[in-house]
Design a protein around this motif. Structure first.
Motif, PDB file in Angstrom:
ATOM      1  N   PRO A 170      18.346  13.454 -30.499  1.00 21.65           N
ATOM      2  CA  PRO A 170      19.385  13.148 -31.486  1.00 21.65           C
ATOM      3  C   PRO A 170      18.849  12.283 -32.625  1.00 21.65           C
ATOM      4  CG  PRO A 170      19.705  11.867 -29.477  1.00 21.65           C
ATOM      5  CD  PRO A 170      18.624  12.852 -29.188  1.00 21.65           C
ATOM      6  N   ALA A 171      19.567  12.294 -33.738  1.00 16.62           N
ATOM      7  CA  ALA A 171      19.115  11.598 -34.944  1.00 16.62           C
ATOM      8  C   ALA A 171      18.811  10.118 -34.711  1.00 16.62           C
ATOM      9  CB  ALA A 171      20.144  11.778 -36.057  1.00 16.62           C
ATOM     10  N   PRO A 172      19.652   9.355 -33.991  1.00 13.11           N
ATOM     11  CA  PRO A 172      19.330   7.935 -33.787  1.00 13.11           C
ATOM     12  C   PRO A 172      18.000   7.711 -33.074  1.00 13.11           C
ATOM     13  CG  PRO A 172      21.631   8.358 -33.259  1.00 13.11           C
ATOM     14  CD  PRO A 172      20.984   9.695 -33.456  1.00 13.11           C
ATOM     15  N   LEU A 173      17.727   8.523 -32.024  1.00 11.46           N
ATOM     16  CA  LEU A 173      16.471   8.379 -31.298  1.00 11.46           C
ATOM     17  C   LEU A 173      15.292   8.795 -32.170  1.00 11.46           C
ATOM     18  CD1 LEU A 173      14.870   7.795 -28.767  1.00 11.46           C
ATOM     19  CD2 LEU A 173      15.414  10.093 -27.937  1.00 11.46           C
ATOM     20  N   ARG A 179      10.376   5.529 -37.205  1.00 15.06           N
ATOM     21  CA  ARG A 179      10.167   4.203 -37.801  1.00 15.06           C
ATOM     22  C   ARG A 179       9.069   3.456 -37.061  1.00 15.06           C
ATOM     23  NH1 ARG A 179      11.993  -1.105 -37.263  1.00 15.06           N
ATOM     24  NH2 ARG A 179      12.116  -2.222 -39.272  1.00 15.06           N
ATOM     25  N   SER A 180       9.072   3.533 -35.740  1.00 15.01           N
ATOM     26  CA  SER A 180       8.043   2.848 -34.960  1.00 15.01           C
ATOM     27  C   SER A 180       6.656   3.372 -35.286  1.00 15.01           C
ATOM     28  CB  SER A 180       8.336   3.024 -33.468  1.00 15.01           C
ATOM     29  OG  SER A 180       7.308   2.457 -32.687  1.00 15.01           O
ATOM     30  N   MET A 181       6.513   4.704 -35.345  1.00 13.64           N
ATOM     31  CA  MET A 181       5.221   5.298 -35.652  1.00 13.64           C
ATOM     32  C   MET A 181       4.773   4.942 -37.071  1.00 13.64           C
ATOM     33  SD  MET A 181       2.732   7.351 -34.563  1.00 13.64           S
ATOM     34  CE  MET A 181       3.351   8.457 -33.291  1.00 13.64           C
ATOM     35  N   THR A 182       5.694   5.040 -38.035  1.00 13.04           N
ATOM     36  CA  THR A 182       5.342   4.762 -39.429  1.00 13.04           C
ATOM     37  C   THR A 182       4.948   3.306 -39.618  1.00 13.04           C
ATOM     38  OG1 THR A 182       6.942   6.451 -40.114  1.00 13.04           O
ATOM     39  CG2 THR A 182       6.109   4.986 -41.809  1.00 13.04           C
ATOM     40  N   LEU A 183       5.670   2.404 -38.971  1.00  8.80           N
ATOM     41  CA  LEU A 183       5.352   0.978 -39.089  1.00  8.80           C
ATOM     42  C   LEU A 183       3.978   0.668 -38.503  1.00  8.80           C
ATOM     43  CD1 LEU A 183       8.719  -0.856 -38.324  1.00  8.80           C
ATOM     44  CD2 LEU A 183       7.398  -0.942 -40.442  1.00  8.80           C
ATOM     45  N   ARG A 184       3.623   1.314 -37.421  1.00  9.61           N
ATOM     46  CA  ARG A 184       2.317   1.065 -36.818  1.00  9.61           C
ATOM     47  C   ARG A 184       1.194   1.541 -37.729  1.00  9.61           C
ATOM     48  NH1 ARG A 184       1.084   1.981 -30.841  1.00  9.61           N
ATOM     49  NH2 ARG A 184      -0.293   0.266 -31.436  1.00  9.61           N
ATOM     50  N   VAL A 185       1.409   2.675 -38.391  1.00 10.44           N
ATOM     51  CA  VAL A 185       0.385   3.205 -39.291  1.00 10.44           C
ATOM     52  C   VAL A 185       0.269   2.347 -40.548  1.00 10.44           C
ATOM     53  CG1 VAL A 185      -0.252   5.162 -40.743  1.00 10.44           C
ATOM     54  CG2 VAL A 185       0.597   5.562 -38.429  1.00 10.44           C
ATOM     55  N   MET A 186       1.404   1.890 -41.069  1.00  9.36           N
ATOM     56  CA  MET A 186       1.425   1.195 -42.354  1.00  9.36           C
ATOM     57  C   MET A 186       1.470  -0.324 -42.221  1.00  9.36           C
ATOM     58  SD  MET A 186       1.220   3.701 -44.381  1.00  9.36           S
ATOM     59  CE  MET A 186       1.489   2.844 -45.928  1.00  9.36           C
ATOM     60  N   ILE A 218      11.179   2.236 -48.619  1.00 10.59           N
ATOM     61  CA  ILE A 218      10.270   1.091 -48.597  1.00 10.59           C
ATOM     62  C   ILE A 218      11.046  -0.177 -48.916  1.00 10.59           C
ATOM     63  CG2 ILE A 218       8.186   0.079 -49.593  1.00 10.59           C
ATOM     64  CD1 ILE A 218       7.292   2.921 -50.259  1.00 10.59           C
ATOM     65  N   GLY A 219      11.004  -1.135 -47.993  1.00  5.54           N
ATOM     66  CA  GLY A 219      11.693  -2.408 -48.181  1.00  5.54           C
ATOM     67  C   GLY A 219      10.711  -3.531 -48.428  1.00  5.54           C
ATOM     68  N   THR A 220      11.177  -4.766 -48.259  1.00  4.15           N
ATOM     69  CA  THR A 220      10.346  -5.945 -48.452  1.00  4.15           C
ATOM     70  C   THR A 220       9.484  -6.148 -47.209  1.00  4.15           C
ATOM     71  OG1 THR A 220      12.086  -6.939 -49.799  1.00  4.15           O
ATOM     72  CG2 THR A 220      10.335  -8.397 -49.010  1.00  4.15           C
ATOM     73  N   ARG A 221       8.229  -5.764 -47.284  1.00  2.00           N
ATOM     74  CA  ARG A 221       7.298  -5.826 -46.150  1.00  2.00           C
ATOM     75  C   ARG A 221       7.875  -5.120 -44.919  1.00  2.00           C
ATOM     76  NH1 ARG A 221       3.440  -9.880 -47.661  1.00  2.00           N
ATOM     77  NH2 ARG A 221       3.480  -9.762 -49.938  1.00  2.00           N
ATOM     78  N   ASP A 222       8.625  -4.055 -45.155  1.00  2.34           N
ATOM     79  CA  ASP A 222       9.270  -3.330 -44.063  1.00  2.34           C
ATOM     80  C   ASP A 222       9.538  -1.898 -44.507  1.00  2.34           C
ATOM     81  OD1 ASP A 222      10.344  -2.778 -41.633  1.00  2.34           O
ATOM     82  OD2 ASP A 222      12.160  -3.979 -41.885  1.00  2.34           O
ATOM     83  N   LEU A 223       9.845  -1.054 -43.553  1.00  2.00           N
ATOM     84  CA  LEU A 223      10.176   0.335 -43.818  1.00  2.00           C
ATOM     85  C   LEU A 223      11.452   0.689 -43.069  1.00  2.00           C
ATOM     86  CD1 LEU A 223       6.669   2.028 -43.382  1.00  2.00           C
ATOM     87  CD2 LEU A 223       7.838   1.613 -45.538  1.00  2.00           C
ATOM     88  N   HIS A 224      12.262   1.557 -43.666  1.00  2.00           N
ATOM     89  CA  HIS A 224      13.468   2.047 -43.028  1.00  2.00           C
ATOM     90  C   HIS A 224      13.434   3.567 -43.056  1.00  2.00           C
ATOM     91  CE1 HIS A 224      15.036  -2.051 -43.208  1.00  2.00           C
ATOM     92  NE2 HIS A 224      14.603  -2.080 -44.463  1.00  2.00           N
ATOM     93  N   VAL A 225      13.886   4.182 -41.988  1.00  2.46           N
ATOM     94  CA  VAL A 225      13.896   5.635 -41.875  1.00  2.46           C
ATOM     95  C   VAL A 225      15.324   6.119 -41.799  1.00  2.46           C
ATOM     96  CG1 VAL A 225      13.220   7.613 -40.466  1.00  2.46           C
ATOM     97  CG2 VAL A 225      11.634   5.711 -40.770  1.00  2.46           C
TER      98      VAL A 225
END
Length: 314
Positions: A170-173, A179-186, A218-225
């Motif tokens: 589902p979309a929430p999962l 987000r977890s994968m993208t944050l780890r890469v970036m 792209i947020g302030t030192r953060d990412l949102h999906v």
């Protein structure tokens, strides 16, 4: 940064000749441009010859390493060693300002050649795709072999997985996982503030065969999906396999876009800016587990696609 300096080029004036023979000898240089260009091409030819000499020397060293491994009873192939070779080459290539894709392709070629010298069947892959001539019939099929092809053809292609994927993920999962994968890469660029100028920008990813789409804000030192998310300013589109190949750096972005396997729509300037930033991100700074996951997932997807197309990599 290391720089490679060419030796000073001495341009010799053409010999004074007369008659038809002299004109014939002078014509090739004039036809290809200036004397300086001719001399530079000669230097390039010498560099190419040096490459071949080094390759011949490397093959001799591989043969000696083969004998040492056989005496010690070690396996012919060591995936961990190959990863170290790739990581070291990427780090050294970055110091020389070499593109990551060029360095990677060169090392894959060298490892594939070493595989062939050791009597292994290689697909050119640095960590998988080789099978020893002593491979036992009862062991698991080797990727790239006919047995593996029969197995992979039984798997459904990504386009058939789109509906089951939406049911089980589902979309929430999906949002949390992405987000977890993208944050780890970036994590590195975010912490260094390299994305500060892009705050509030919306970048989209569309997996065409899986019918998935999400937007990274792209947020302030953060990412949102956002899944499926609002409209993105710039979106990269492609199949699941090609996007995995891009993310794992097994194929160069320029090649994928040139072959129209990937598309960039919307604000192309923003898309190219982010792509260049990712290209400059050293591969070894990405967490090892993420690199392994991307690498193996991309290789498996490529082999599966080749199997469905009846073009198994030999």
């Amino acid at each position: 940064m290391h720089t490679v300096e060419l030796p000073p080029t001495r341009i010799e004036p053409p010999a004074q000749t007369s008659g038809r023979a002299g004109a014939a000898r002078a014509r090739p240089v004039a036809a290809t441009g200036s004397a300086e260009l001719h001399a530079m091409r000669c230097l390039i030819d010498r560099v190419d010859e040096m490459f071949l000499v080094l390759l011949a020397g490397r093959r001799q060293l591989v043969r000696r390493a083969m004998a040492l491994k056989q005496r010690a009873g070690l396996p012919a192939r060591n995936p961990e060693r190959e990863r170290q070779v790739h990581d070291r080459a990427q780090a050294f290539g970055a110091k020389l300002a070499l593109p990551n894709g060029v360095t990677r392709q060169l090392m894959e070629l060298l490892i594939g050649d070493a595989c062939a010298l050791q009597g292994l069947s290689s697909s050119g892959e640095p960590t998988m795709g080789c099978s020893s001539s002593l491979h036992e019939s009862g062991s698991p099929p080797v990727p790239g072999s006919p047995r593996a092809g029969k197995f992979l053809r039984l798997l459904p292609p990504p386009v058939r997985l789109s509906t089951p994927l939406r049911w089980t993920l589902p979309a929430p999962l999906l949002r949390v996982l992405l987000r977890s994968m993208t944050l780890r890469v970036m994590a590195g660029p975010l912490a260094a503030g390299r994305l500060d100028d892009l705050q509030g920008r919306r970048l989209g990813v569309e997996v065409t065969d899986l019918k998935l789409r999400w937007v990274v804000v792209i947020g302030t030192r953060d990412l949102h999906v956002q899944v499926p998310g609002a409209e993105a300013e710039s979106t990269v589109r492609g199949s699941a396999t090609d996007l995995l190949l891009l993310a794992s750096r097994l194929e160069d972005a320029d090649t994928l876009f040139f072959q129209r396997r990937l598309q960039l729509v919307g604000d192309t300037e923003l898309g190219l800016l982010v792509r260049n930033l990712l290209d400059q991100l050293p591969w070894e700074t990405i967490p090892l587990d993420v690199r392994v996951l991307l690498n193996r997932g991309a290789r498996f997807a490529r082999l599966a696609r080749a199997a469905h197309q009846g073009e198994m990599i030999a």
